[in-house]
Design an enzyme around this catalytic site. Structure first.
Site, short mmCIF file in Angstrom:
data_model
loop_
_atom_site.label_atom_id
_atom_site.label_comp_id
_atom_site.label_asym_id
_atom_site.label_seq_id
_atom_site.Cartn_x
_atom_site.Cartn_y
_atom_site.Cartn_z
N ASP A 252 0.92 -1.04 0.01
CA ASP A 252 0.03 0.03 0.09
C ASP A 252 0.76 1.18 -0.10
OD1 ASP A 252 -3.07 0.97 0.35
OD2 ASP A 252 -1.65 2.38 1.55
N GLU A 296 -4.51 2.63 -4.71
CA GLU A 296 -2.93 2.49 -4.51
C GLU A 296 -2.53 1.27 -3.74
OE1 GLU A 296 -4.78 4.42 -0.82
OE2 GLU A 296 -5.09 4.19 -2.85
#
Length: 381
Positions: A252, A296
């Site tokens: 992430d 993301e």
């Protein structure tokens, strides 16, 4: 050869498709003009032909050839332009299809081998052009054939108006005619077979493109979530057979919302593409799999990988990312990522995903920009 032709047809501009159609049809029309002229001037052949009608048919073929040459000259400077050329396309389709239908009618449309090639002409149109001009041309050709049929039934003209009845009454002439029909039939069948091969090549290419799109993230070019889940299920099955562990790493981008808020979503997309490029460069190809799960969030699937090996891969990627600069060269910025992963043996895909996600949460909860990995042993039901 099929693949090259399929690629040519799928990547050609409208102007190049028109040029290709003219290049294919023009030699045929010129050849028919030449054959007709030779037949009309041959003393052994001309008695079996309706001389006046066959000569009259020379003019449409000559006119179609000149029209196609004119269209080709007009589109040649536009051959690299991707803009549609609807009128020019329709004109070329009508001249080719209409003229060939006249040639077919001349010797009997339903028992003459050129009718087989007429189907090939329409197939070529479908391969080269959109459906609309080909559908209009098909409608015009069918109307011509139906009008001819109606005239034959009404007794206005013969079924094969270009041929005289003596052709079928003279045994020697009939034998020569049957030989010519067989030759044209075999030639037409070869054309149709070649077209079918090209058509199936295009279908194979389209199927491959659709398959790639269904498994690929459009922004980064990495595998998407669907492809990752398929690969994870396959890796779980492989691990059960071999006993060799695999590692699933969840990634992430830290504080990615700040990138979008500060530098804009366009720059955010560039960051995601850059991160995808680094992930792809850092894995073993084609053994490992780098995927974007959405937003993301990314993932790595590392088959046949122990805990220490997974740590090396993750650390190498963090170091490469630390050297990467994004944004304006005068005011660049860097990003960091949090990584959480599980080295799995005897687990299900659900267990692997849950444990990797928990490790990612741990990495984010303990300060971000770090790697949290652990080995798990699951009980497979």
């Amino acid at each position: 050869m099929r693949a090259r032709m399929a690629h040519l047809l799928s990547s050609a501009t409208p102007a190049r498709r028109i040029l290709l159609a003219v290049a294919v049809s023009l030699p045929f029309f010129l050849l028919v003009l030449f054959i007709h002229e030779q037949a009309l001037s041959h003393p052994a052949v001309s008695p079996y032909l309706d001389t006046a009608l066959v000569r009259a048919m020379q003019w449409p073929m000559l006119g179609a050839s000149l029209i196609n040459l004119g269209v080709a000259a007009w589109v040649w400077p536009r051959r690299d332009d991707a803009a549609p050329l609807a009128c020019a396309t329709l004109l070329v389709c009508l001249t080719i299809g209409g003229t060939y239908t006249l040639i077919t009618i001349l010797s009997g449309p339903y028992t003459s081998p050129p009718s087989l090639v007429l189907g090939g002409v329409l197939l070529v149109g479908l391969l080269l052009f959109d459906r609309r001009p080909v559908a209009i041309t098909f409608a015009v050709c069918m109307a011509m054939l139906l009008a001819h049929d109606a005239g034959v039934l009404a007794g206005w003209w013969a079924y094969a108006p270009g041929l005289r009845p003596a052709l079928f009454q003279d045994p020697a002439a009939s034998e020569a005619w049957r030989g010519w029909r067989t030759f044209v039939f075999v030639s037409g069948f070869a054309v149709l077979l070649g077209l079918a091969m090209v058509l199936f090549a295009r279908l194979d290419a389209l199927h491959g493109q659709l398959d790639t799109l269904s498994h690929t993230d459009a922004l980064t070019g990495l595998a998407n979530r669907r492809r990752l889940m398929e690969a994870l299920e396959a890796e779980v099955a492989r691990q059960r057979r071999t006993g060799r562990p695999f590692c699933l790493v969840m990634i992430d981008a830290d504080h990615f919302k700040r990138v979008n808020d500060t530098w804009g979503h366009l720059q955010g997309d560039m960051v995601l593409r850059g991160l995808g490029r680094l992930l792809l460069a850092g894995v073993r190809s084609p053994t490992d799999l780098a995927a974007r799960l959405g937003g993301e969030e990314f993932a790595l699937l590392l088959p046949d990988t122990r805990l220490d090996e997974a740590e090396v891969v993750c650390q190498r990627m963090r170091e490469a990312l630390a050297r990467e600069r994004f944004g304006d060269p005068l005011a660049p910025f860097t990003i960091t990522v949090s990584m959480g992963g599980a080295v799995c043996s005897s687990t299900t895909s659900h267990q692997a995903l849950r444990e990797a996600d928990q490790q990612l949460y741990l990495a984010k909860a303990t300060g971000r920009n770090r790697i949290c990995l652990r080995t798990i042993l699951g009980a497979v039901a």
